[in-house]
Design a protein around this motif. Sequence first.
Motif, PDB file in Angstrom:
ATOM      1  N   LEU A 119       0.854  -1.177   0.000  1.00  0.00           N
ATOM      2  CA  LEU A 119       0.000   0.000   0.000  1.00  0.00           C
ATOM      3  C   LEU A 119       0.894   1.233   0.000  1.00  0.00           C
ATOM      4  N   SER A 120       0.728   2.084  -0.978  1.00  0.00           N
ATOM      5  CA  SER A 120       1.532   3.307  -0.992  1.00  0.00           C
ATOM      6  C   SER A 120       0.884   4.341  -0.079  1.00  0.00           C
ATOM      7  N   LEU A 121       1.710   5.145   0.537  1.00  0.00           N
ATOM      8  CA  LEU A 121       1.186   6.199   1.407  1.00  0.00           C
ATOM      9  C   LEU A 121       0.354   7.190   0.595  1.00  0.00           C
ATOM     10  N   HIS A 122       0.746   7.399  -0.627  1.00  0.00           N
ATOM     11  CA  HIS A 122       0.023   8.319  -1.510  1.00  0.00           C
ATOM     12  C   HIS A 122      -1.431   7.873  -1.677  1.00  0.00           C
ATOM     13  N   SER A 123      -1.634   6.616  -2.039  1.00  0.00           N
ATOM     14  CA  SER A 123      -3.007   6.138  -2.238  1.00  0.00           C
ATOM     15  C   SER A 123      -3.776   6.094  -0.921  1.00  0.00           C
ATOM     16  N   LEU A 124      -3.091   5.805   0.158  1.00  0.00           N
ATOM     17  CA  LEU A 124      -3.742   5.756   1.465  1.00  0.00           C
ATOM     18  C   LEU A 124      -4.268   7.135   1.869  1.00  0.00           C
ATOM     19  N   GLN A 150      21.437  -9.823  -2.976  1.00  0.00           N
ATOM     20  CA  GLN A 150      21.101  -8.403  -2.820  1.00  0.00           C
ATOM     21  C   GLN A 150      21.081  -7.680  -4.166  1.00  0.00           C
ATOM     22  N   GLU A 151      21.865  -8.142  -5.115  1.00  0.00           N
ATOM     23  CA  GLU A 151      21.890  -7.507  -6.433  1.00  0.00           C
ATOM     24  C   GLU A 151      20.575  -7.712  -7.173  1.00  0.00           C
ATOM     25  N   ARG A 152      19.951  -8.886  -6.981  1.00  0.00           N
ATOM     26  CA  ARG A 152      18.640  -9.132  -7.592  1.00  0.00           C
ATOM     27  C   ARG A 152      17.621  -8.167  -6.995  1.00  0.00           C
ATOM     28  N   ALA A 153      17.651  -8.028  -5.685  1.00  0.00           N
ATOM     29  CA  ALA A 153      16.724  -7.106  -5.019  1.00  0.00           C
ATOM     30  C   ALA A 153      16.948  -5.678  -5.522  1.00  0.00           C
ATOM     31  N   ALA A 154      18.197  -5.276  -5.625  1.00  0.00           N
ATOM     32  CA  ALA A 154      18.508  -3.920  -6.090  1.00  0.00           C
ATOM     33  C   ALA A 154      18.059  -3.715  -7.531  1.00  0.00           C
ATOM     34  N   ARG A 155      18.217  -4.740  -8.351  1.00  0.00           N
ATOM     35  CA  ARG A 155      17.813  -4.643  -9.748  1.00  0.00           C
ATOM     36  C   ARG A 155      16.288  -4.457  -9.857  1.00  0.00           C
ATOM     37  N   ILE A 156      15.532  -5.203  -9.061  1.00  0.00           N
ATOM     38  CA  ILE A 156      14.069  -5.074  -9.083  1.00  0.00           C
ATOM     39  C   ILE A 156      13.657  -3.680  -8.605  1.00  0.00           C
ATOM     40  N   GLN A 158      15.352  -0.956  -8.782  1.00  0.00           N
ATOM     41  CA  GLN A 158      15.701   0.023  -9.818  1.00  0.00           C
ATOM     42  C   GLN A 158      14.790  -0.097 -11.035  1.00  0.00           C
ATOM     43  N   GLU A 159      14.592  -1.309 -11.529  1.00  0.00           N
ATOM     44  CA  GLU A 159      13.781  -1.507 -12.734  1.00  0.00           C
ATOM     45  C   GLU A 159      12.328  -1.106 -12.525  1.00  0.00           C
ATOM     46  N   ARG A 160      11.804  -1.327 -11.341  1.00  0.00           N
ATOM     47  CA  ARG A 160      10.393  -1.045 -11.056  1.00  0.00           C
ATOM     48  C   ARG A 160      10.193   0.328 -10.413  1.00  0.00           C
ATOM     49  N   ASP A 161      11.292   1.061 -10.250  1.00  0.00           N
ATOM     50  CA  ASP A 161      11.253   2.393  -9.661  1.00  0.00           C
ATOM     51  C   ASP A 161      10.582   2.372  -8.281  1.00  0.00           C
ATOM     52  N   LEU A 162      11.028   1.439  -7.445  1.00  0.00           N
ATOM     53  CA  LEU A 162      10.488   1.288  -6.092  1.00  0.00           C
ATOM     54  C   LEU A 162      11.366   2.008  -5.086  1.00  0.00           C
TER      55      LEU A 162
END
Length: 168
Positions: A119-124, A150-156, A158-162
């Motif tokens: 849940l994003s704070l924005h939508s909340l 950790q590199e997989r987590a960082a890649r996700i 970055q790629e998903r702009d999280l």
Amino acid sequence: DRDAAGILIRMSAEQAADVLEQIYPDDAADIFTEVVANDPIAADTILVEMDPTEAAEIRDLMTYHPDSAGGMMTPEFVAVFPELRADETVAALRKVASETEHLHYVYVVDRNEKLLGVLSLHSLVLSPPDTKVIDLISPETWSVNVDDDQERAARIVQERDLLAIPVV
């Protein structure tokens, strides 16, 4: 981390325990790993002086490989149940916000603590007060396993702009 560990080793166990208890658990675990490497006896003494819950958090974090998602995660996050309303969730967040290192997202979990969504704070904040949290979760929820690199987590991230990613 090495310098901080050196300072902690020079303190009394009680003082070092007090300092570690004031640091976010993921950072404390990184520092404490250095304490263990440099002076295992001091490390044991410090853990005995710590609040048992906080000592257990450090021990738990140290079980993960340092380069894994689990080794990088913080156990301090905010999770709510899906049946809460938006206004109830905002009130709950106000109570715990100062104790949380990063409050970018709120995780929605079931009674067994299984991740249902994010849940994003924005939508909340922008939703009507009586909206159920389950209706506000993002349609796509990304997560990584504690054993993922950790590199997989960082890649996700970055790629998903999280801003953060749940580690399950």
